[in-house]
Design a protein around this motif. Sequence first.
Motif, PDB file in Angstrom:
ATOM      1  N   THR A  45      -6.790  11.218   7.435  1.00  0.00           N
ATOM      2  CA  THR A  45      -6.107  11.277   7.073  1.00  0.00           C
ATOM      3  C   THR A  45      -5.825   9.063   7.140  1.00  0.00           C
ATOM      4  OG1 THR A  45      -4.779  12.576   7.828  1.00  0.00           O
ATOM      5  CG2 THR A  45      -3.176  10.672   7.390  1.00  0.00           C
ATOM      6  N   ARG A  46      -6.577   8.609   8.491  1.00  0.00           N
ATOM      7  CA  ARG A  46      -6.815   7.306   8.260  1.00  0.00           C
ATOM      8  C   ARG A  46      -6.591   6.681   7.197  1.00  0.00           C
ATOM      9  NH1 ARG A  46      -7.284   6.752  15.414  1.00  0.00           N
ATOM     10  NH2 ARG A  46      -4.659   7.541  15.772  1.00  0.00           N
ATOM     11  N   LEU A  47      -8.668   7.220   7.271  1.00  0.00           N
ATOM     12  CA  LEU A  47      -8.862   6.674   5.967  1.00  0.00           C
ATOM     13  C   LEU A  47      -9.054   6.527   4.531  1.00  0.00           C
ATOM     14  CD1 LEU A  47     -13.472   7.071   5.846  1.00  0.00           C
ATOM     15  CD2 LEU A  47     -11.954   7.593   3.805  1.00  0.00           C
ATOM     16  N   VAL A  48      -8.382   7.799   4.374  1.00  0.00           N
ATOM     17  CA  VAL A  48      -6.830   8.297   3.219  1.00  0.00           C
ATOM     18  C   VAL A  48      -6.380   6.583   2.719  1.00  0.00           C
ATOM     19  CG1 VAL A  48      -5.564   8.885   1.515  1.00  0.00           C
ATOM     20  CG2 VAL A  48      -8.237   9.983   2.597  1.00  0.00           C
ATOM     21  N   LYS A  49      -5.572   6.366   4.379  1.00  0.00           N
ATOM     22  CA  LYS A  49      -4.120   5.364   3.803  1.00  0.00           C
ATOM     23  C   LYS A  49      -4.981   4.017   3.987  1.00  0.00           C
ATOM     24  CE  LYS A  49      -1.114   8.524   6.371  1.00  0.00           C
ATOM     25  NZ  LYS A  49       0.062   8.224   7.709  1.00  0.00           N
ATOM     26  N   LYS A  50      -6.213   3.712   4.086  1.00  0.00           N
ATOM     27  CA  LYS A  50      -6.434   2.311   4.939  1.00  0.00           C
ATOM     28  C   LYS A  50      -7.373   2.320   2.892  1.00  0.00           C
ATOM     29  CE  LYS A  50      -9.313   0.624   7.788  1.00  0.00           C
ATOM     30  NZ  LYS A  50      -9.986   0.503   9.163  1.00  0.00           N
ATOM     31  N   ALA A  51      -7.402   3.086   2.206  1.00  0.00           N
ATOM     32  CA  ALA A  51      -8.116   2.751   1.033  1.00  0.00           C
ATOM     33  C   ALA A  51      -6.906   2.633  -0.121  1.00  0.00           C
ATOM     34  CB  ALA A  51      -9.111   4.081   0.873  1.00  0.00           C
ATOM     35  N   ASP A  52      -6.165   3.646   0.783  1.00  0.00           N
ATOM     36  CA  ASP A  52      -4.234   3.482  -0.536  1.00  0.00           C
ATOM     37  C   ASP A  52      -4.453   2.520  -0.723  1.00  0.00           C
ATOM     38  OD1 ASP A  52      -2.987   4.158  -1.764  1.00  0.00           O
ATOM     39  OD2 ASP A  52      -1.128   4.570  -0.823  1.00  0.00           O
ATOM     40  N   ALA A  53      -4.582   1.789   1.537  1.00  0.00           N
ATOM     41  CA  ALA A  53      -4.082  -0.157   0.751  1.00  0.00           C
ATOM     42  C   ALA A  53      -4.305  -1.158   0.549  1.00  0.00           C
ATOM     43  CB  ALA A  53      -4.021  -0.233   2.973  1.00  0.00           C
ATOM     44  N   ARG A  54      -6.132  -0.777   0.758  1.00  0.00           N
ATOM     45  CA  ARG A  54      -6.589  -1.631  -0.549  1.00  0.00           C
ATOM     46  C   ARG A  54      -6.866  -0.786  -1.689  1.00  0.00           C
ATOM     47  NH1 ARG A  54      -9.480  -0.867   4.287  1.00  0.00           N
ATOM     48  NH2 ARG A  54     -10.625  -2.849   5.218  1.00  0.00           N
ATOM     49  N   GLY A  55      -6.114  -0.655  -3.030  1.00  0.00           N
ATOM     50  CA  GLY A  55      -5.588  -0.146  -4.073  1.00  0.00           C
ATOM     51  C   GLY A  55      -6.326   0.822  -4.672  1.00  0.00           C
ATOM     52  N   ALA A  56      -7.042   1.687  -3.853  1.00  0.00           N
ATOM     53  CA  ALA A  56      -8.525   2.582  -3.708  1.00  0.00           C
ATOM     54  C   ALA A  56      -7.797   3.978  -5.002  1.00  0.00           C
ATOM     55  CB  ALA A  56      -9.099   3.624  -2.982  1.00  0.00           C
ATOM     56  N   ASP A  57      -8.083   4.812  -5.811  1.00  0.00           N
ATOM     57  CA  ASP A  57      -8.115   5.509  -6.585  1.00  0.00           C
ATOM     58  C   ASP A  57      -8.089   6.642  -5.591  1.00  0.00           C
ATOM     59  OD1 ASP A  57      -6.065   3.799  -8.769  1.00  0.00           O
ATOM     60  OD2 ASP A  57      -7.913   4.340  -8.744  1.00  0.00           O
ATOM     61  N   ALA A  58      -9.371   6.515  -5.210  1.00  0.00           N
ATOM     62  CA  ALA A  58      -9.591   7.739  -4.332  1.00  0.00           C
ATOM     63  C   ALA A  58     -10.537   7.500  -3.266  1.00  0.00           C
ATOM     64  CB  ALA A  58     -10.548   9.023  -5.593  1.00  0.00           C
TER      65      ALA A  58
END
Length: 89
Positions: A45-58
């Motif tokens: 969950t933390r990894l997905v949130k960090k990726a989202d904060a960087r503008g990632a789609d997946a």
Amino acid sequence: SESDLASRPFRVLDRIETKACTLKLKRPRNTGDPSVNPAETLAITRLVKKADARGADAVANLRCFGQIEIGVGCPTSVGCQGDAIAFEN
């Protein structure tokens, strides 16, 4: 899903790493099933949130593993790594 990644061009934005302490949750097990390991679920969950904060789609190439560290605060944890990716138009 893996089929989406295979069929769409993407670029890697960043390599992301997270971890979650298992001290109060549950000892890490390399089951590959986050539903039986709350620390792994939290790390993902933390990894997905960090990726989202960087503008990632997946997140691609997700890998989680148990860690044993020397220290008092969190001697056992689950770490996860993955690539934050953005699909190209």
